[in-house]
Scaffold this motif. Sequence first.
Motif, PDB file in Angstrom:
ATOM      1  N   GLU A   1       0.854  -1.186   0.000  1.00 32.41           N
ATOM      2  CA  GLU A   1       0.000   0.000   0.000  1.00 32.41           C
ATOM      3  C   GLU A   1       0.888   1.234   0.000  1.00 32.41           C
ATOM      4  OE1 GLU A   1      -4.058   0.739   2.256  1.00 32.41           O
ATOM      5  OE2 GLU A   1      -2.347   1.262   3.542  1.00 32.41           O
ATOM      6  N   ASP A   2       0.593   2.184  -0.889  1.00 29.04           N
ATOM      7  CA  ASP A   2       1.414   3.388  -1.019  1.00 29.04           C
ATOM      8  C   ASP A   2       0.537   4.629  -0.822  1.00 29.04           C
ATOM      9  OD1 ASP A   2       3.768   4.792  -1.438  1.00 29.04           O
ATOM     10  OD2 ASP A   2       3.499   4.892  -3.602  1.00 29.04           O
ATOM     11  N   SER A   3       1.178   5.745  -0.435  1.00 31.51           N
ATOM     12  CA  SER A   3       0.485   7.019  -0.267  1.00 31.51           C
ATOM     13  C   SER A   3       0.714   7.895  -1.489  1.00 31.51           C
ATOM     14  CB  SER A   3       0.992   7.747   0.978  1.00 31.51           C
ATOM     15  OG  SER A   3       0.693   7.026   2.144  1.00 31.51           O
ATOM     16  N   VAL A   4      -0.347   8.530  -1.965  1.00 38.36           N
ATOM     17  CA  VAL A   4      -0.237   9.461  -3.084  1.00 38.36           C
ATOM     18  C   VAL A   4      -0.920  10.771  -2.700  1.00 38.36           C
ATOM     19  CG1 VAL A   4      -0.090   7.703  -4.888  1.00 38.36           C
ATOM     20  CG2 VAL A   4      -2.332   8.531  -4.143  1.00 38.36           C
ATOM     21  N   ALA A   5      -0.407  11.876  -3.237  1.00 38.76           N
ATOM     22  CA  ALA A   5      -0.963  13.195  -2.925  1.00 38.76           C
ATOM     23  C   ALA A   5      -2.302  13.391  -3.625  1.00 38.76           C
ATOM     24  CB  ALA A   5       0.019  14.287  -3.361  1.00 38.76           C
ATOM     25  N   ASN A   6      -3.224  14.034  -2.940  1.00 35.72           N
ATOM     26  CA  ASN A   6      -4.530  14.346  -3.527  1.00 35.72           C
ATOM     27  C   ASN A   6      -4.474  15.655  -4.308  1.00 35.72           C
ATOM     28  OD1 ASN A   6      -6.313  12.277  -3.008  1.00 35.72           O
ATOM     29  ND2 ASN A   6      -6.885  13.041  -0.985  1.00 35.72           N
ATOM     30  N   GLU A   7      -5.218  15.701  -5.403  1.00 34.10           N
ATOM     31  CA  GLU A   7      -5.421  16.938  -6.151  1.00 34.10           C
ATOM     32  C   GLU A   7      -6.845  17.429  -5.903  1.00 34.10           C
ATOM     33  OE1 GLU A   7      -3.596  17.326 -10.196  1.00 34.10           O
ATOM     34  OE2 GLU A   7      -3.585  15.141 -10.077  1.00 34.10           O
ATOM     35  N   PHE A   8      -6.968  18.736  -5.700  1.00 30.28           N
ATOM     36  CA  PHE A   8      -8.255  19.349  -5.395  1.00 30.28           C
ATOM     37  C   PHE A   8      -8.480  20.502  -6.363  1.00 30.28           C
ATOM     38  CE2 PHE A   8     -10.845  22.437  -2.980  1.00 30.28           C
ATOM     39  CZ  PHE A   8     -11.912  21.626  -2.599  1.00 30.28           C
ATOM     40  N   VAL A   9      -9.647  20.539  -6.988  1.00 27.96           N
ATOM     41  CA  VAL A   9      -9.964  21.600  -7.945  1.00 27.96           C
ATOM     42  C   VAL A   9     -10.738  22.699  -7.213  1.00 27.96           C
ATOM     43  CG1 VAL A   9     -11.123  22.189 -10.091  1.00 27.96           C
ATOM     44  CG2 VAL A   9     -10.015  19.955  -9.846  1.00 27.96           C
ATOM     45  N   LEU A  10     -10.193  23.914  -7.251  1.00 28.62           N
ATOM     46  CA  LEU A  10     -10.802  25.049  -6.566  1.00 28.62           C
ATOM     47  C   LEU A  10     -11.082  26.165  -7.568  1.00 28.62           C
ATOM     48  CD1 LEU A  10     -11.521  26.359  -3.758  1.00 28.62           C
ATOM     49  CD2 LEU A  10      -9.237  27.399  -3.852  1.00 28.62           C
ATOM     50  N   THR A  11     -12.333  26.606  -7.622  1.00 24.86           N
ATOM     51  CA  THR A  11     -12.713  27.745  -8.455  1.00 24.86           C
ATOM     52  C   THR A  11     -12.858  28.974  -7.557  1.00 24.86           C
ATOM     53  OG1 THR A  11     -13.830  26.378 -10.087  1.00 24.86           O
ATOM     54  CG2 THR A  11     -14.459  28.703 -10.002  1.00 24.86           C
ATOM     55  N   ILE A  12     -12.207  30.055  -7.958  1.00 25.27           N
ATOM     56  CA  ILE A  12     -12.227  31.293  -7.181  1.00 25.27           C
ATOM     57  C   ILE A  12     -13.115  32.307  -7.894  1.00 25.27           C
ATOM     58  CG2 ILE A  12     -10.830  33.186  -6.245  1.00 25.27           C
ATOM     59  CD1 ILE A  12      -8.441  31.227  -6.290  1.00 25.27           C
ATOM     60  N   GLU A  13     -14.138  32.783  -7.191  1.00 27.32           N
ATOM     61  CA  GLU A  13     -14.993  33.853  -7.686  1.00 27.32           C
ATOM     62  C   GLU A  13     -14.692  35.127  -6.923  1.00 27.32           C
ATOM     63  OE1 GLU A  13     -19.144  33.098  -7.641  1.00 27.32           O
ATOM     64  OE2 GLU A  13     -19.075  31.591  -9.243  1.00 27.32           O
ATOM     65  N   VAL A  14     -14.535  36.215  -7.650  1.00 25.40           N
ATOM     66  CA  VAL A  14     -14.290  37.516  -7.033  1.00 25.40           C
ATOM     67  C   VAL A  14     -15.449  38.435  -7.412  1.00 25.40           C
ATOM     68  CG1 VAL A  14     -12.712  39.463  -6.811  1.00 25.40           C
ATOM     69  CG2 VAL A  14     -11.802  37.166  -7.210  1.00 25.40           C
ATOM     70  N   ASP A  15     -16.184  38.877  -6.410  1.00 25.47           N
ATOM     71  CA  ASP A  15     -17.356  39.737  -6.638  1.00 25.47           C
ATOM     72  C   ASP A  15     -18.268  39.160  -7.716  1.00 25.47           C
ATOM     73  OD1 ASP A  15     -16.692  41.521  -4.649  1.00 25.47           O
ATOM     74  OD2 ASP A  15     -15.573  42.845  -5.978  1.00 25.47           O
ATOM     75  N   ARG A  16     -18.569  37.852  -7.554  1.00 27.41           N
ATOM     76  CA  ARG A  16     -19.505  37.113  -8.414  1.00 27.41           C
ATOM     77  C   ARG A  16     -18.996  36.902  -9.841  1.00 27.41           C
ATOM     78  NH1 ARG A  16     -24.125  36.572  -5.519  1.00 27.41           N
ATOM     79  NH2 ARG A  16     -24.537  38.114  -3.882  1.00 27.41           N
ATOM     80  N   GLN A  17     -17.712  37.131 -10.062  1.00 31.04           N
ATOM     81  CA  GLN A  17     -17.103  36.863 -11.369  1.00 31.04           C
ATOM     82  C   GLN A  17     -16.097  35.735 -11.223  1.00 31.04           C
ATOM     83  OE1 GLN A  17     -16.037  40.772 -13.499  1.00 31.04           O
ATOM     84  NE2 GLN A  17     -16.231  41.393 -11.358  1.00 31.04           N
ATOM     85  N   GLU A  18     -16.201  34.710 -12.071  1.00 31.52           N
ATOM     86  CA  GLU A  18     -15.234  33.616 -12.004  1.00 31.52           C
ATOM     87  C   GLU A  18     -13.868  34.135 -12.435  1.00 31.52           C
ATOM     88  OE1 GLU A  18     -14.381  29.325 -14.104  1.00 31.52           O
ATOM     89  OE2 GLU A  18     -16.470  29.843 -13.622  1.00 31.52           O
ATOM     90  N   PHE A  19     -12.908  34.040 -11.526  1.00 33.89           N
ATOM     91  CA  PHE A  19     -11.581  34.581 -11.802  1.00 33.89           C
ATOM     92  C   PHE A  19     -10.602  33.499 -12.253  1.00 33.89           C
ATOM     93  CE2 PHE A  19      -7.290  35.937 -10.521  1.00 33.89           C
ATOM     94  CZ  PHE A  19      -7.208  37.118 -11.244  1.00 33.89           C
ATOM     95  N   ALA A  20     -10.615  32.355 -11.588  1.00 32.71           N
ATOM     96  CA  ALA A  20      -9.649  31.302 -11.937  1.00 32.71           C
ATOM     97  C   ALA A  20     -10.106  29.975 -11.359  1.00 32.71           C
ATOM     98  CB  ALA A  20      -8.259  31.644 -11.407  1.00 32.71           C
ATOM     99  N   THR A  21      -9.716  28.902 -12.012  1.00 32.38           N
ATOM    100  CA  THR A  21      -9.859  27.557 -11.473  1.00 32.38           C
ATOM    101  C   THR A  21      -8.470  26.943 -11.397  1.00 32.38           C
ATOM    102  OG1 THR A  21     -12.098  27.248 -12.345  1.00 32.38           O
ATOM    103  CG2 THR A  21     -10.847  25.265 -11.815  1.00 32.38           C
ATOM    104  N   VAL A  22      -8.096  26.491 -10.211  1.00 32.21           N
ATOM    105  CA  VAL A  22      -6.746  25.984  -9.980  1.00 32.21           C
ATOM    106  C   VAL A  22      -6.826  24.576  -9.392  1.00 32.21           C
ATOM    107  CG1 VAL A  22      -5.717  28.264  -9.650  1.00 32.21           C
ATOM    108  CG2 VAL A  22      -6.668  27.062  -7.689  1.00 32.21           C
ATOM    109  N   VAL A  23      -5.772  23.810  -9.609  1.00 35.84           N
ATOM    110  CA  VAL A  23      -5.633  22.491  -8.994  1.00 35.84           C
ATOM    111  C   VAL A  23      -4.589  22.616  -7.898  1.00 35.84           C
ATOM    112  CG1 VAL A  23      -5.077  20.078  -9.372  1.00 35.84           C
ATOM    113  CG2 VAL A  23      -6.254  21.357 -11.162  1.00 35.84           C
ATOM    114  N   CYS A  24      -4.949  22.196  -6.690  1.00 30.89           N
ATOM    115  CA  CYS A  24      -4.072  22.441  -5.549  1.00 30.89           C
ATOM    116  C   CYS A  24      -4.204  21.329  -4.524  1.00 30.89           C
ATOM    117  CB  CYS A  24      -4.422  23.792  -4.911  1.00 30.89           C
ATOM    118  SG  CYS A  24      -6.129  23.893  -4.318  1.00 30.89           S
TER     119      CYS A  24
END
Length: 277
Positions: free
Chosen positions: A36-59
């Motif tokens: 059994e091995d450990s692997v890092a998780n990827e999480f998709v986060l969308t950032i909205e600034v004042d109701r405008q989609e600014f960026a979607t990042v994987v972190c």
Amino acid sequence: MLDKVAQRGEGRQRRAPLQAKTVIQRYHEGQWTVIEDSVANEFVLTIEVDRQEFATVVCTPDCLEDFVIGFLASEGVIRQASDVDNLEVSLYRGMAWVHLKEKFQMRPEVYRKRYITSCCGKSRQSFYFFNDAQTAHKIEDSTRLSAGDILNVMAKMDEESFLFKQTGGVHMAFLEIPGQCFIARSDIGRHNALDKVFGYLLRCGLSTIGARMAFSGRISSEVLLKVSKMGVGVVISHSAPTQLALDLARDLNITVIGFVRNSSFNVYTHDWRVQMS
């Protein structure tokens, strides 16, 4: 600002795992084993600034409030944490909602296009995002450090690299402010790790005079620009710099130290900060 940062309550979803377990076939010295091995998780986060989609990042899904603040500061959307009126993060929905004190207007020519420009009044021309040219600044810090200081800060970063030791799949950014504190952040994205450090600095109002940044990845131009926006005069890495990063470092008065391994390292720019006797 610190009292206006919140996570939306979603029961068990409030804390996302940083790593996962998987069963693998491992070959070692002529023998196969199932482990059994450990692997890092990827999480998709969308950032909205004042109701405008600014960026979607994987972190990596930790320190996300720090990350959002640092990311927006790096992008030139905000200058300080107090520019943010409210920030909410939903791990369940993969969303960060940001409301600024002054209404934000998306301008693609500022946040998306590359410009050829001179930085800090120098004659050398390099590729920058427009907002980089506005927010990167020359570092006036006259701090000095010894060879022992350089090796010690990298050793401290390695000691704090818990997720890397478990998964081997993340980058580390480690900022030491002598006499005050250190900040260690990890992420699958090397730029994200730096933004997490930047966000913590802004939220806590910490001065970076005398600080030095240790970094696990190569020192690219984008890494160098992020370091300059934090006001840090020394960046130290296990890996190598790029030529554009060195050009920027000379303009921005940043000392670049690379290939820190065992008891050796290379000083590429502004070696006056390193005590050599």
